[in-house]
Each structure stands twice: as C-alpha cells, then as structure tokens.
Design a protein around this motif. Structure first.
Motif, short mmCIF file in Angstrom:
data_model
loop_
_atom_site.label_atom_id
_atom_site.label_comp_id
_atom_site.label_asym_id
_atom_site.label_seq_id
_atom_site.Cartn_x
_atom_site.Cartn_y
_atom_site.Cartn_z
N PRO A 42 -0.21 8.38 -14.29
CA PRO A 42 -1.55 7.96 -14.74
C PRO A 42 -2.63 9.01 -14.52
O PRO A 42 -3.56 9.12 -15.31
N LYS A 46 -5.91 10.14 -16.81
CA LYS A 46 -7.23 9.96 -16.16
C LYS A 46 -7.99 11.29 -16.15
O LYS A 46 -9.21 11.32 -16.28
N THR A 137 3.24 9.97 -2.64
CA THR A 137 2.13 9.02 -2.51
C THR A 137 2.58 7.77 -1.74
O THR A 137 1.89 7.29 -0.84
N GLY A 157 1.98 -4.11 -6.48
CA GLY A 157 2.41 -3.22 -7.56
C GLY A 157 3.77 -2.62 -7.28
O GLY A 157 4.01 -1.43 -7.53
N SER A 159 6.57 -2.84 -8.71
CA SER A 159 7.41 -2.45 -9.85
C SER A 159 6.89 -1.20 -10.56
O SER A 159 7.48 -0.75 -11.54
N GLY A 160 5.78 -0.64 -10.09
CA GLY A 160 5.20 0.55 -10.74
C GLY A 160 5.88 1.83 -10.26
O GLY A 160 6.81 1.79 -9.43
N GLY A 161 5.40 2.95 -10.78
CA GLY A 161 5.98 4.24 -10.38
C GLY A 161 5.91 4.43 -8.88
O GLY A 161 6.93 4.73 -8.23
N VAL A 162 4.73 4.27 -8.29
CA VAL A 162 4.59 4.44 -6.84
C VAL A 162 5.27 3.28 -6.12
O VAL A 162 5.93 3.46 -5.09
N ALA A 182 5.28 -8.51 -12.04
CA ALA A 182 5.52 -9.51 -13.10
C ALA A 182 6.92 -10.08 -12.90
O ALA A 182 7.82 -9.37 -12.45
N ASN A 185 10.25 -8.36 -13.64
CA ASN A 185 10.71 -7.25 -12.80
C ASN A 185 11.28 -7.70 -11.46
O ASN A 185 11.62 -6.86 -10.61
N TYR A 199 2.06 -11.63 -8.94
CA TYR A 199 0.63 -11.48 -8.63
C TYR A 199 -0.17 -12.49 -9.43
O TYR A 199 0.38 -13.15 -10.32
N PHE A 221 -0.77 -0.54 -4.32
CA PHE A 221 -0.53 0.39 -5.42
C PHE A 221 -1.01 -0.21 -6.74
O PHE A 221 -0.73 0.35 -7.80
N ILE A 244 -4.12 3.24 -2.57
CA ILE A 244 -4.13 4.55 -3.25
C ILE A 244 -5.17 4.57 -4.37
O ILE A 244 -5.25 5.54 -5.11
N LEU A 258 -6.52 6.32 0.31
CA LEU A 258 -5.75 7.56 0.25
C LEU A 258 -5.89 8.22 -1.11
O LEU A 258 -5.78 7.55 -2.14
N ARG A 271 2.21 14.43 2.98
CA ARG A 271 2.86 14.47 1.65
C ARG A 271 3.79 15.67 1.54
O ARG A 271 4.87 15.58 0.95
N1 LIG Z 1 -4.31 8.17 -4.59
C1 LIG Z 1 -3.22 8.78 -4.99
O1 LIG Z 1 -2.81 9.79 -4.42
C2 LIG Z 1 -2.49 8.27 -6.19
C3 LIG Z 1 -1.25 8.81 -6.50
C4 LIG Z 1 -0.52 8.25 -7.55
C5 LIG Z 1 -1.07 7.20 -8.31
N2 LIG Z 1 -2.31 6.75 -8.00
C6 LIG Z 1 -2.89 5.62 -8.77
O2 LIG Z 1 -2.18 4.43 -8.38
C7 LIG Z 1 -2.11 3.55 -9.49
C8 LIG Z 1 -0.66 3.12 -9.71
O3 LIG Z 1 0.09 4.24 -10.16
P1 LIG Z 1 1.57 4.04 -10.75
O4 LIG Z 1 2.02 5.37 -11.22
O5 LIG Z 1 2.42 3.30 -9.78
O6 LIG Z 1 1.23 3.09 -12.01
P2 LIG Z 1 2.20 2.20 -12.89
O7 LIG Z 1 3.58 2.77 -12.89
O8 LIG Z 1 1.50 1.99 -14.18
O9 LIG Z 1 2.32 0.79 -12.11
C9 LIG Z 1 1.34 -0.21 -12.18
C10 LIG Z 1 1.75 -1.38 -11.30
O10 LIG Z 1 0.67 -2.32 -11.26
C11 LIG Z 1 1.22 -3.63 -11.49
N3 LIG Z 1 0.19 -4.49 -12.08
C12 LIG Z 1 -0.23 -4.51 -13.38
N4 LIG Z 1 -1.20 -5.44 -13.52
C13 LIG Z 1 -1.39 -5.99 -12.29
C14 LIG Z 1 -2.25 -7.00 -11.77
N5 LIG Z 1 -3.14 -7.64 -12.54
N6 LIG Z 1 -2.16 -7.30 -10.46
C15 LIG Z 1 -1.28 -6.68 -9.65
N7 LIG Z 1 -0.43 -5.70 -10.07
C16 LIG Z 1 -0.51 -5.37 -11.38
C17 LIG Z 1 2.41 -3.42 -12.40
O11 LIG Z 1 3.28 -4.53 -12.29
P3 LIG Z 1 4.14 -5.14 -13.53
O12 LIG Z 1 4.56 -3.97 -14.39
O13 LIG Z 1 5.31 -5.78 -12.85
O14 LIG Z 1 3.23 -6.08 -14.25
C18 LIG Z 1 2.99 -2.15 -11.79
O15 LIG Z 1 3.77 -2.49 -10.65
C19 LIG Z 1 -2.76 4.26 -10.67
O16 LIG Z 1 -4.10 3.84 -10.76
C20 LIG Z 1 -2.69 5.72 -10.27
O17 LIG Z 1 -3.67 6.51 -10.89
C21 LIG Z 1 -3.01 7.23 -6.95
#
Ligand SMILES: NC(=O)c1ccc[n+]([C@@H]2O[C@H](COP(=O)([O-])OP(=O)(O)OC[C@H]3O[C@@H](n4cnc5c(N)ncnc54)[C@H](OP(=O)(O)O)[C@@H]3O)[C@@H](O)[C@H]2O)c1
Length: 320
Positions: A42, A46, A137, A157, A159-162, A182, A185, A199, A221, A244, A258, A271
């Motif tokens: 993401p 961004k 992360t 979160g 099921s997401g990448g992190v 969801a 998943n 959620y 996450f 995060i 973080l 990290r």
């Molecule tokens: N601070 C840092 O160092 C850092 C590093 C990496 C990423 N990030 C940020 O962290 C975020 C997540 O990154 P990612 O790569 O893991 O994203 P991602 O792969 O798109 O995962 C998003 C997650 O959010 C869940 N989700 C979606 N809608 C939701 C809701 N309404 N309530 C609760 N959970 C919900 C999804 O679940 P389902 O698919 O099961 O619906 C999925 O598990 C992004 O904003 C990214 O920019 C920050």
C-alpha cells in the motif's frame, strides 16, 4: 534497454508509466541486482497518491518526469550482476533478497551491500521478493507490544499482507492468537494457527468469547477506529497496544504508533534484525508467504488497482 515503473504525476494508478533507463552501475559499497520479483505494498500507491507529501516542481528528466516524484517499490529479490569496489562477501550470480531498497519496480536496482540477504534456495522468487516489508513491520509490532508465549494477542487485519505475517510470527512465539478478518478468510487463519473473528459491530464481545482468559496485547494492522477502540477496551496496558497506522486519536490514546511519520517509532534496528528471523522462518517453512497474483512490470497499475480494491489474502508481486 532496462525498464523502470514510475509515477509521472501525483494521482491514481493510471499515472504509472514504464520508461527505459540505462543499466545502473555499482559504485563503492553498492551492488547492482537484476530484479526477479518486487513486492507490491500500500505504501507504493500512497507515495504518489498524495497521502504524505506532494512536491510539484519544474525539473523534468529525459522521460518528462518531475525530479521530485517519489520512487516506488520498496522490496525485491534478484541476482547480483555487479559489485562495487568496496564490497566483500557478495559475488556476481548470488541470489539475494534486497531490503531496504527503493525504485524496485524495475529490471535492475542498486542497493548498498548491507541491504542484501542470501535467498534460501527453496524459496520462490515471488515469495522472496515480497516477504520483507510486511514481515519486518509485523515483527516490529509484535516486539513493540512485547508479545511472547504467555500472551493472548489480538491481531487486527490478520488476513492482510502484514497481518498474515503477524499471525504466523506470533504463533511461532507461542502466543495464543485471535485475528480479525472477513469471514471468507477464516479457514486460512485457522490453518495458520489463529482463532478468527469477524470485524465490525460487536467485535469486543466476539473477542471475549474467543479469549475468555482475556487479551494481554493487541497489534493493529487495520487502522480503523474500531480496532483502536476494541484494543483500548480489552487490553489493560496501553504500552502493549501497537498500531502501524497513525492517527490523532491513536497519538492521544498513548499507544505505540509505529512507522515513519512524525512522533512514530521507526524501529530501524528491530526491523533490520527481523530480516534474518524472517529468512530463517521462510527457509524452514515455519512462515508461509502466500502469493495472490503476479503481474508483469507493464501491469503495475493493474496491481495497484487490485490492491486498492481489496483482494484475496496473499501478496501482489511484480515479475519483470
Ligand atoms: N507503519 C508501517 O511501517 C507500515 C508498514 C506496512 C504497512 N503499513 C500500513 O498498514 C496497513 C495495512 O497494510 P497491509 O499491507 O497489511 O494491507 P492489506 O494487505 O490491504 O490488508 C488490509 C487488512 O485490513 C482488513 N480490513 C479491511 N477492512 C477492514 C475493516 N473495516 N475493519 C478491520 N479490518 C479490515 C482486511 O481484512 P479482509 O481482507 O479479511 O476483509 C485485511 O486483513 C496499510 O494502511 C499500510 O499502508 C504500515
């Protein structure tokens, strides 16, 4: 000519363009790596979507792109093609994971030799090129929240990448893991060792049922208000809640924020060290890196659209 994908302006994925550039050269402590796979995150959309900082200037390069446009692609894996004069212990032909790195949506990247880790022989290119940003992360968040084998940790979160990394790393530490996702998943999260919960409204109650012993730490996450509110409700010690994604409410709540924004903990050393743990877990199979879809370099915009739309669990990866 080697190719690179760059944003030509701030905006939506249609601003991404493939341009041709000369093969970069290795100097000093740097190396050149021919990219075999680059993870999509993401942060990439961004960066040019204007979430952080938009600079508009008149200095255009030969491809007509403003010099101030951010470079995208922050992790990759590939084969070393040239080493700088000061580099020791790295040879042309080495298969490596490169992290940190910038401008990795390309046929070639340059990076300091300190960014290289040996790619385990049994690890695929797509997996090797997409495990570090999410993995480090997640490891940082678990470290900040102090997650260990006596804990029950709530992963928002999951099921997401992190999240997929966080769930597996927390389980590997011996923690009991409750993860939000969801419903579609949930089977995957169970396979990875977590108790899944949906959620949405009523989340705190569902977590209480899943963890009657209580929740001692939370890693966020998802970045929603709900994730913050439920964490504050269920975790007694605010120092054991890590997020995060930053927000004024998170800052005011006194939890651990973080990342790389003002007032956030970048966790540089944690990290950096976590990279080795991730390679070990990936090599041994303790850590599964799930791949959703691979795209060619020319399909980078399509990959970003998939990321923005929400996709099946697993990484999006560019294969030059
Ligand atoms: N601070 C840092 O160092 C850092 C590093 C990496 C990423 N990030 C940020 O962290 C975020 C997540 O990154 P990612 O790569 O893991 O994203 P991602 O792969 O798109 O995962 C998003 C997650 O959010 C869940 N989700 C979606 N809608 C939701 C809701 N309404 N309530 C609760 N959970 C919900 C999804 O679940 P389902 O698919 O099961 O619906 C999925 O598990 C992004 O904003 C990214 O920019 C920050």
């Amino acid at each position: 000519m080697p190719r690179i994908v760059r944003p030509t302006a701030y905006g939506t994925p249609d601003v991404l363009a493939v341009t041709e550039v000369p093969v970069p050269r290795a100097t000093g402590d740097g190396v050149v790596v021919e990219v075999r796979a680059a993870g999509v995150n993401p942060i990439d959309w961004k960066l040019y979507g204007g979430a952080f900082h938009v600079v508009d200037d008149d200095h255009k390069d030969a491809a007509g792109i403003a010099a101030s446009m951010p470079a995208i692609g922050l992790e990759c894996a590939g084969v070393v093609t040239e080493v700088g004069a000061e580099v020791t212990g790295v040879r042309v032909g080495d298969e490596v994971i490169v992290y940190p790195v910038t401008a990795a949506y390309a046929d070639y990247v340059t990076a300091p030799a300190t960014s290289l880790l040996a790619k385990p022989a049994g690890l695929g290119w797509a997996e090797a090129g997409s495990l570090m940003l999410t993995g480090t992360t997640a490891a940082h968040a678990l470290h900040a929240a102090g997650v260990g084998d006596s804990d029950t940790v709530l992963v928002h979160g999951g099921s997401g990448g992190v999240g997929l990394m966080g769930v597996q790393l927390a389980a590997a530490r011996g923690a009991k893991v409750i993860a939000t996702a969801a419903e579609s998943n949930h089977a995957l999260l169970r396979e990875l060792g977590a108790t899944p919960v949906v959620y949405g409204p009523g989340l705190a109650g569902r977590v209480r049922v899943a963890a009657p012993q209580g929740v001692s730490a939370a890693v966020d996450f998802a970045g929603t208000d709900e994730a913050l509110d439920v964490s504050l409700e269920l975790v007694a010690d605010r120092a054991r809640i890590a997020s995060i994604t930053g927000s004024p409410r998170r800052a005011a709540a006194g939890i651990k924020e973080l990342g790389y924004g003002p007032g956030q903990d970048a966790g540089t050393e944690v990290r950096k060290a976590a990279r080795h743990e991730l390679v070990r877990h990936a090599a041994s199979g303790t850590l599964r890196i799930l791949i959703d879809t691979t795209f060619s370099l020319a399909e980078a915009a399509k990959a970003h659209e998939a990321g923005l739309a929400g996709h099946a669990p697993g990484r999006l990866v560019l294969i030059p």
